[in-house]
Design a protein around this motif. Structure first.
Motif, PDB file in Angstrom:
ATOM      1  N   ALA A   1       0.830  -1.203   0.000  1.00 12.52           N
ATOM      2  CA  ALA A   1       0.000   0.000   0.000  1.00 12.52           C
ATOM      3  C   ALA A   1       0.867   1.257   0.000  1.00 12.52           C
ATOM      4  N   LYS A   2       1.923   1.259   0.782  1.00 11.65           N
ATOM      5  CA  LYS A   2       2.823   2.409   0.863  1.00 11.65           C
ATOM      6  C   LYS A   2       3.337   2.817  -0.507  1.00 11.65           C
ATOM      7  N   HIS A   3       3.660   1.835  -1.346  1.00  9.46           N
ATOM      8  CA  HIS A   3       4.272   2.137  -2.639  1.00  9.46           C
ATOM      9  C   HIS A   3       3.272   2.224  -3.786  1.00  9.46           C
ATOM     10  N   PHE A   4       2.117   1.559  -3.665  1.00  8.47           N
ATOM     11  CA  PHE A   4       1.187   1.530  -4.786  1.00  8.47           C
ATOM     12  C   PHE A   4       0.063   2.561  -4.683  1.00  8.47           C
ATOM     13  N   LEU A   5      -0.427   2.858  -3.494  1.00  4.88           N
ATOM     14  CA  LEU A   5      -1.521   3.814  -3.373  1.00  4.88           C
ATOM     15  C   LEU A   5      -1.162   5.198  -3.930  1.00  4.88           C
ATOM     16  N   PRO A   6       0.063   5.680  -3.725  1.00  5.61           N
ATOM     17  CA  PRO A   6       0.399   6.996  -4.279  1.00  5.61           C
ATOM     18  C   PRO A   6       0.400   7.043  -5.811  1.00  5.61           C
ATOM     19  N   LEU A   7       0.346   5.899  -6.472  1.00  2.00           N
ATOM     20  CA  LEU A   7       0.319   5.882  -7.936  1.00  2.00           C
ATOM     21  C   LEU A   7      -1.045   6.266  -8.495  1.00  2.00           C
ATOM     22  N   VAL A   8      -2.066   6.240  -7.636  1.00  2.43           N
ATOM     23  CA  VAL A   8      -3.432   6.543  -8.082  1.00  2.43           C
ATOM     24  C   VAL A   8      -3.656   8.046  -8.002  1.00  2.43           C
ATOM     25  N   PRO A   9      -3.981   8.688  -9.102  1.00  2.00           N
ATOM     26  CA  PRO A   9      -4.217  10.139  -9.059  1.00  2.00           C
ATOM     27  C   PRO A   9      -5.485  10.484  -8.287  1.00  2.00           C
ATOM     28  N   LYS A  10      -5.504  11.665  -7.714  1.00  2.00           N
ATOM     29  CA  LYS A  10      -6.684  12.132  -6.996  1.00  2.00           C
ATOM     30  C   LYS A  10      -7.882  12.167  -7.933  1.00  2.00           C
ATOM     31  N   GLY A  11      -9.021  11.744  -7.417  1.00  2.00           N
ATOM     32  CA  GLY A  11     -10.247  11.758  -8.204  1.00  2.00           C
ATOM     33  C   GLY A  11     -10.501  10.505  -9.006  1.00  2.00           C
ATOM     34  N   MET A  12      -9.555   9.565  -8.992  1.00  3.70           N
ATOM     35  CA  MET A  12      -9.731   8.306  -9.730  1.00  3.70           C
ATOM     36  C   MET A  12     -10.256   7.229  -8.791  1.00  3.70           C
TER      37      MET A  12
END
Length: 236
Positions: free
Chosen positions: A113-124
């Motif tokens: 989660a630490k490394h993958f969640l930030p890959l999702v842009p806001k609003g997606m």
């Protein structure tokens, strides 16, 4: 599964029974532009070892080169290995084994989660789902035993709740959940299938499809919860 264009799906633990079934089902459905399947046994950019954060970071960097992940499934778990099984009593507790079970069942998914969640842009809209277990529910525990597995899955459930709260502040369309697949006919459950009720032992393909149906129906208000294969919430 209906998803917006230009999104990828990620399966962590894609060489395991249910992980492989997830990967195959997602590829067959074709709802995502790319399906990434990572596993400890795979080589090159698809190698990911939950006990090695550097490989998790490298996997995330690989995914970041393409469409952002609309779905991340952590399909891993440790119940027994190397002739070590779940503890039946306090006398069976072993610090090294407990640490390994926690590392795989709780710490590893948190680092994903630490490394993958930030890959999702806001609003997606995105779903991060980690396989947990009903036996990790503190309120549902009436039998005891299986100390390390129960406690590590309870820790995972708490981490999922924490991640859901934090992620909601960053992306209000993000969904973070834990999923209970039931008893699946894999190496993890094989030594313990004798007491499974008739019709409640699922093959990996059925289990994967059931959980993908649950994921499909998730709403933002479901974030931070634990759901079983029928889409029913399980109390922590």
């Amino acid at each position: 599964m209906s998803r917006a264009a230009k999104a990828s799906a990620v399966v962590i633990g894609a060489s395991g029974g249910i992980g492989a079934a997830f990967e195959a089902a997602l590829i067959e459905e074709g709802a995502f532009d790319v399906v990434h399947g990572f596993a400890r046994s795979r080589t090159g950019p698809m190698h990911l070892d939950l006990l090695d954060e550097a490989t998790i970071a490298a996997a995330a960097a690989h995914v970041a080169k393409g469409p952002p992940p609309g779905l991340v499934i952590v399909a891993t778990g440790l119940l027994h290995a190397d002739e070590r099984g779940p503890e039946k009593a306090l006398r069976d507790l072993d610090a090294e084994w407990l640490a390994k079970v926690y590392a795989v069942n709780a710490i590893g998914p948190a680092l994903v989660a630490k490394h993958f969640l930030p890959l999702v842009p806001k609003g997606m809209r995105s779903v991060f789902a980690a396989l947990s277990a009903r036996v990790g529910s503190i309120s549902d525990n009436r039998l005891g035993g299986w100390h390390g597995y129960r406690a590590s899955k309870a820790a995972l459930n708490m981490l999922v709740r924490n991640l859901a709260i934090e992620e909601r502040r960053r992306n209000d369309r993000s969904i973070v959940v834990a999923l209970h697949p039931g008893t699946v006919d894999t190496a993890l459950s094989r030594p313990f299938q004798g007491n499974v009720q008739l019709g409640r032992l699922f093959d990996p393909e059925r289990a994967a499809l059931q959980l993908l149906d649950v994921v499909e129906d998730l709403k933002v208000t479901d974030s931070g919860k634990l759901f079983d294969f029928e889409g029913k919430a399980i109390a922590f």
